[in-house]
Design an enzyme around this catalytic site. Structure first.
Site, PDB file in Angstrom:
ATOM      1  N   PRO A 163       0.805  -1.223   0.000  1.00 39.39           N
ATOM      2  CA  PRO A 163       0.000   0.000   0.000  1.00 39.39           C
ATOM      3  C   PRO A 163       0.835   1.269   0.000  1.00 39.39           C
ATOM      4  O   PRO A 163       1.690   1.474   0.856  1.00 39.39           O
ATOM      5  CB  PRO A 163      -0.822  -0.107   1.282  1.00 39.39           C
ATOM      6  CG  PRO A 163      -0.088  -1.067   2.143  1.00 39.39           C
ATOM      7  CD  PRO A 163       0.653  -1.989   1.227  1.00 39.39           C
ATOM      8  N   GLU A 164       0.635   2.094  -1.002  1.00 36.68           N
ATOM      9  CA  GLU A 164       1.199   3.440  -1.043  1.00 36.68           C
ATOM     10  C   GLU A 164       0.018   4.405  -0.964  1.00 36.68           C
ATOM     11  O   GLU A 164      -1.095   3.990  -0.665  1.00 36.68           O
ATOM     12  CB  GLU A 164       2.055   3.612  -2.316  1.00 36.68           C
ATOM     13  CG  GLU A 164       3.194   2.580  -2.357  1.00 36.68           C
ATOM     14  CD  GLU A 164       4.078   2.655  -3.586  1.00 36.68           C
ATOM     15  OE1 GLU A 164       4.270   3.760  -4.125  1.00 36.68           O
ATOM     16  OE2 GLU A 164       4.595   1.602  -3.999  1.00 36.68           O
TER      17      GLU A 164
END
Length: 286
Positions: free
Chosen positions: A2-3
DNA sequence: CCCCTCTCCTGATCGC
DNA sequence: TGCGATCAGGAGAGGG
């Protein structure tokens, strides 16, 4: 992995499905998931139980929930490499790596699931940084490009002040937040810059365009629902993202560059993989 | 103060 | 079939 776009998808899910609910019970199954809450798991559970979630916030890759009774304390959530915030009916069997489970007043459960245990929850006081209230563990994190108060020219100055390679600088969350290995490679590819070039050696217009590309790639990913490579990342309802079809750099070793056709190359950088086009993104001379 | 390396963790995959 | 090695990487601690 996850960014910013994936974390924002989770934040929206929390805003829709958790805000307004009251926590009726919390259990911690893996102490590592609360290691950043120094008073320990029992303290965390005791201090969340009975409170009503007021708002879901995000800066960069950090999430936090605030409560209706006390705006000066927040539940800080970091997803790390593999963290998920799932909202499930209480009857759904507990996932193997469901390390924290919070019962909510509507009968659902908020579950923190995290195979690699790099993420976690912690309660922290809220402080004010440059006019914005953020939890103390987030105070050192720079604004991200989707923040309405993001100052692009200040970010350009901060980037160019670093005597380090541009990829390393873009990964530094205290300079500009939200980018991880995937979106950094995508941004560099769009801007036609090799990640090993010196940040200080890039002109102002070049850094401006790089920041603009970083902003655009994250907006595009958010529109598509976040990137996903396997079942490790799912949004708050367990639905996978599907932006991976749009990636131009990450994971494309030996495949033709979508701009010029040259075979993309994979290199090691900071003990991570970097993907780039050898023709569009020439490496600096050493 | 600034920059950079190391370390935490688990599961998938690969070679022998 | 089994087993060890390798890889994935966010972020903070600590070293230079």
């Amino acid at each position: 992995m996850p960014e910013l776009p994936e974390v924002e998808v989770v934040r929206r899910g929390l805003a829709d499905h958790v805000v307004g609910r009251t926590v009726t019970a919390v259990s911690v199954g893996h102490p590592r998931a609360v290691r950043r809450h120094l008073p320990g798991a029992a303290d965390l559970c005791g201090r969340i139980t009975g409170r009503t979630v007021a708002c879901a916030h995000r800066r960069g890759k950090y999430l936090w929930l605030t409560f209706a009774d006390d705006p000066d304390e927040a539940l800080v959530v970091h997803l790390g490499m593999s963290g998920q915030m799932l909202v499930q009916a209480a009857g759904v069997p507990r996932e193997k790596h469901a390390h924290i489970v919070a019962d909510l007043s509507d009968g659902s459960q908020l579950r923190f699931v995290d195979q690699r245990t790099f993420g976690g929850w912690a309660l922290a006081p809220v402080t004010v940084v440059e006019g914005t209230a953020v939890p103390v563990p987030v105070a050192h994190i720079a604004r991200d490009p989707l923040d309405p108060l993001f100052d692009a020219e200040a970010a350009v100055r901060a980037i160019r002040s670093k005597r380090s390679e541009i990829k390393r600088v873009l990964l530094d969350q205290t300079v500009v937040s939200g980018l991880g290995n995937i979106y950094v490679d995508e941004s560099l590819w769009r801007a036609k810059i090799h990640g090993n070039r010196s940040a200080a050696g890039l002109s102002r217009p070049v850094v401006r365009s790089l920041l603009a590309e970083a902003t655009a790639v994250m907006r595009d990913a958010l529109t598509a629902g976040g990137t996903s490579f396997d079942a490790l990342y799912v949004n708050v309802n367990g639905q996978s993202g599907y932006f991976e079809r749009s990636l131009n750099a990450y994971g494309r070793a030996d495949e033709p560059c979508r701009r010029c056709g040259a075979p993309m190359v994979r290199e090691q950088f900071m003990n991570r993989s970097s993907f780039s086009c050898p023709r569009c993104q020439p490496p600096p001379r050493r």
